[in-house]
Design a protein around this motif. Structure first.
Motif, PDB file in Angstrom:
ATOM      1  N   HIS A  17       0.837  -1.221   0.000  1.00  0.00           N
ATOM      2  CA  HIS A  17       0.000   0.000   0.000  1.00  0.00           C
ATOM      3  C   HIS A  17       0.865   1.263   0.000  1.00  0.00           C
ATOM      4  CE1 HIS A  17       0.661  -0.505   4.370  1.00  0.00           C
ATOM      5  NE2 HIS A  17       0.487   0.804   4.437  1.00  0.00           N
ATOM      6  N   ALA A  18       2.043   1.210   0.561  1.00  0.00           N
ATOM      7  CA  ALA A  18       2.945   2.361   0.529  1.00  0.00           C
ATOM      8  C   ALA A  18       3.577   2.498  -0.856  1.00  0.00           C
ATOM      9  CB  ALA A  18       4.025   2.229   1.593  1.00  0.00           C
ATOM     10  N   ALA A  20       2.389   1.741  -3.622  1.00  0.00           N
ATOM     11  CA  ALA A  20       1.395   2.204  -4.593  1.00  0.00           C
ATOM     12  C   ALA A  20       1.296   3.728  -4.633  1.00  0.00           C
ATOM     13  CB  ALA A  20       0.037   1.605  -4.260  1.00  0.00           C
ATOM     14  N   ARG A  21       1.830   4.424  -3.618  1.00  0.00           N
ATOM     15  CA  ARG A  21       1.685   5.882  -3.562  1.00  0.00           C
ATOM     16  C   ARG A  21       2.982   6.644  -3.756  1.00  0.00           C
ATOM     17  NH1 ARG A  21      -2.006   8.206   0.728  1.00  0.00           N
ATOM     18  NH2 ARG A  21      -1.867   9.830  -0.824  1.00  0.00           N
ATOM     19  N   PHE A  22       4.127   5.975  -3.769  1.00  0.00           N
ATOM     20  CA  PHE A  22       5.406   6.676  -3.888  1.00  0.00           C
ATOM     21  C   PHE A  22       5.497   7.533  -5.145  1.00  0.00           C
ATOM     22  CE2 PHE A  22       7.905   3.604  -1.028  1.00  0.00           C
ATOM     23  CZ  PHE A  22       7.823   4.471   0.034  1.00  0.00           C
ATOM     24  N   HIS A  23       4.957   7.070  -6.255  1.00  0.00           N
ATOM     25  CA  HIS A  23       5.051   7.830  -7.501  1.00  0.00           C
ATOM     26  C   HIS A  23       4.344   9.182  -7.411  1.00  0.00           C
ATOM     27  CE1 HIS A  23       1.099   6.015  -7.978  1.00  0.00           C
ATOM     28  NE2 HIS A  23       0.854   6.970  -8.846  1.00  0.00           N
ATOM     29  N   GLU A  24       3.407   9.323  -6.476  1.00  0.00           N
ATOM     30  CA  GLU A  24       2.667  10.570  -6.336  1.00  0.00           C
ATOM     31  C   GLU A  24       3.527  11.702  -5.771  1.00  0.00           C
ATOM     32  OE1 GLU A  24      -0.740   9.583  -4.007  1.00  0.00           O
ATOM     33  OE2 GLU A  24      -1.509   8.205  -5.509  1.00  0.00           O
ATOM     34  N   ALA A  25       4.665  11.384  -5.178  1.00  0.00           N
ATOM     35  CA  ALA A  25       5.534  12.399  -4.586  1.00  0.00           C
ATOM     36  C   ALA A  25       6.347  13.148  -5.634  1.00  0.00           C
ATOM     37  CB  ALA A  25       6.475  11.747  -3.574  1.00  0.00           C
ATOM     38  N   LYS A  29       4.848  12.136 -11.729  1.00  0.00           N
ATOM     39  CA  LYS A  29       3.947  11.031 -11.353  1.00  0.00           C
ATOM     40  C   LYS A  29       4.493   9.663 -11.771  1.00  0.00           C
ATOM     41  CE  LYS A  29       0.972  13.804  -9.556  1.00  0.00           C
ATOM     42  NZ  LYS A  29       1.216  14.137  -8.190  1.00  0.00           N
TER      43      LYS A  29
END
Length: 56
Positions: A17-18, A20-25, A29
């Motif tokens: 779950h972590a 899956a969100r790293f690219h958002e930083a 993207k």
């Protein structure tokens, strides 16, 4: 140079779950990879970067 999140073998310590969100930083993207860092390093070491004066 401020490359953002670079995907390496170290990613194995993070839960899915972590990851899956790293690219958002990153404004682009996407995650970076070792090749992205290598290309930037070659550029910065070359004469083409003779006007690069700052850092982050």
């Amino acid at each position: 140079m401020a490359p953002g999140t670079i995907e390496t073998e170290g990613f194995t310590v993070y839960p899915p779950h972590a990851l899956a969100r790293f690219h958002e930083a990153n404004p682009m993207k996407r995650l970076g990879n070792a090749w992205d860092v290598a290309e930037a390093s070659v550029y910065l070491a070359s004469d083409a970067a003779n006007f690069v004066t700052g850092e982050v």
